[in-house]
Enzyme design. Structure first.
Site, mmCIF file in Angstrom:
data_model
loop_
_atom_site.group_PDB
_atom_site.id
_atom_site.type_symbol
_atom_site.label_atom_id
_atom_site.label_comp_id
_atom_site.label_asym_id
_atom_site.label_seq_id
_atom_site.Cartn_x
_atom_site.Cartn_y
_atom_site.Cartn_z
ATOM 1 N N TYR A 96 37.241 38.504 32.927
ATOM 2 C CA TYR A 96 37.042 39.360 31.765
ATOM 3 C C TYR A 96 37.249 38.594 30.458
ATOM 4 C CZ TYR A 96 37.247 43.369 34.953
ATOM 5 O OH TYR A 96 36.999 44.273 35.953
ATOM 6 N N LYS A 131 42.029 36.001 46.811
ATOM 7 C CA LYS A 131 40.928 35.556 47.675
ATOM 8 C C LYS A 131 41.048 34.045 47.854
ATOM 9 C CE LYS A 131 37.165 36.509 50.056
ATOM 10 N NZ LYS A 131 37.275 37.143 51.367
ATOM 11 N N ASP A 162 39.384 41.666 50.195
ATOM 12 C CA ASP A 162 38.511 42.483 51.037
ATOM 13 C C ASP A 162 39.315 43.223 52.103
ATOM 14 O OD1 ASP A 162 39.055 39.945 52.001
ATOM 15 O OD2 ASP A 162 37.072 39.630 52.883
ATOM 16 N N ASP A 215 41.274 45.947 38.899
ATOM 17 C CA ASP A 215 40.375 46.959 38.362
ATOM 18 C C ASP A 215 39.713 47.735 39.498
ATOM 19 O OD1 ASP A 215 38.809 48.475 36.692
ATOM 20 O OD2 ASP A 215 37.684 46.816 35.843
ATOM 21 N N ASP A 247 40.872 51.772 41.203
ATOM 22 C CA ASP A 247 39.912 52.882 41.273
ATOM 23 C C ASP A 247 39.801 53.396 42.704
ATOM 24 O OD1 ASP A 247 39.464 52.553 38.587
ATOM 25 O OD2 ASP A 247 37.288 52.508 38.745
#
Length: 350
Positions: free
Chosen positions: A136, A186, A218, A242, A246
């Site tokens: 970001y 990751k 994942d 992020d 959610d």
């Protein structure tokens, strides 16, 4: 007299923020409120998503109550003028690197979750998301590659100091809860994540009482659906946090139920508090939005920026009691309007 900067923003932001403000005012804590435009609403009046006056207010306030930003009318603008640039700007200018996102399933909302009630019962987790690094804030742009094809790029990057400070927030949060911390990365394919894992492991020697585990993002996404209550505190980077928060919101019944706090450290002077949902322009102005996430964000404001734990718990208990008595907005399968849900919480608060 503590000053609260109220930045309603776009879409449903003004609707839910007004209910959170009603709840704070009902507590009669002597708070002072000052409102300013941000996001698309600010662009319409000032030609930029984060006007200097709004940023100045945010900097001098004791805390910021934020609504939501985003408006499809401005998607054609250059990126620095889009509503979302305001949120990134506030985080950067105020140094708000630590984002706390609790996901709690209130009793009675088990049927609102798309998961089986026995899987989500007693869900109570906190996602600690790094907020001022990662793709970001990394170098980004477009270029033409050697084959003459257009190419976009966004650089994922963390240095060890950035990882250390957010990991410390995660460890400290775990100390105050069940002493379990899961670091999500990751590392099997990303060098940035390998550094992240190395630094978190090094820091774990300062917290021998904390049970530290690591999980690839994942797999974490799968486990949040399969066995969400196995988690307690999750610490992760900006992008992964992020997405996972959610996902966690739906485990808790609705994205309209999740608050957040953006802080500079464990304590939250000058912190920013906002629901994790977006501006939802498709339902803006219709009174359909769930204000609970905004109201619960106000509780986090009292807890972290004003050190008023008792008042924070009063708000959280009032939300829980209203839900237990059947108060529901449309996202939870009910028919209450935004203001009616606010009324239900205020009745319990009284």
């Amino acid at each position: 007299m503590p000053l609260i900067a109220v930045l309603p923003g776009d879409g449903i932001g003004p609707e839910v923020t007004s209910q959170a403000r009603r709840v704070l005012e009902a507590l009669d804590l002597g708070l002072q409120f000052e409102e300013a435009p941000v996001g698309g609403a600010a662009y319409l009046v000032a030609g930029r998503p984060l006007p200097p006056d709004t940023l100045a207010l945010a900097k001098r306030a004791n805390a910021i109550l934020f609504g939501a930003i985003g408006d499809p009318r401005f998607e054609g603008l250059e990126r620095r003028l889009r509503p979302e640039a305001a949120l990134l700007g506030i985080r950067r200018e105020l140094g708000l690197f630590a984002n706390l996102r609790p996901a709690t399933l209130f009793p009675g909302l088990e049927d609102a979750s798309p998961l089986k009630p026995e899987i989500v019962a007693n869900l109570d987790i906190v996602i600690v998301r790094e907020l001022t690094g990662d793709v970001y804030f990394g170098e980004k742009g477009r270029r033409t590659n050697v084959e003459g094809l257009r190419q976009g790029f966004d650089v994922m990057s963390y240095n060890e100091a950035e990882v250390e400070r957010i990991a410390r927030v995660g460890f400290e949060m775990a100390k105050r809860r069940k002493r379990k911390l899961c670091s999500v990365d990751k590392a099997n394919v990303l060098e940035t994540s390998q550094l992240w894992r190395d630094v978190v492991n090094e820091m774990s020697t300062d917290y021998p009482e904390i049970e530290l585990t690591h999980m690839y993002v994942d797999n974490a996404a799968m486990q949040l659906v399969r066995r969400p209550t196995d988690f307690d505190v999750i610490v992760t980077g900006n992008l992964f946090g992020d997405i996972l928060s959610d996902q966690a919101s739906m485990c808790a019944g609705s994205i309209g139920m999740l608050p957040s706090a953006s802080l500079r450290a464990w304590s939250g002077d000058n912190g920013m508090y906002e629901p994790i949902h977006g501006s939802a322009p498709d339902i803006a102005g219709q009174g359909k939005a769930n204000p609970c996430a905004a109201i619960l964000s106000a509780a986090m404001l009292l807890r972290h920026s004003l050190s008023d734990e008792a008042s924070a718990q009063r708000i959280e208990k009032a939300v829980g009691a209203a839900l237990a008595k059947g108060a529901r907005t449309a996202d939870l399968g009910g028919s209450l309007s935004t203001s009616e849900m606010g009324d239900a919480v205020l009745r319990e608060l009284a």
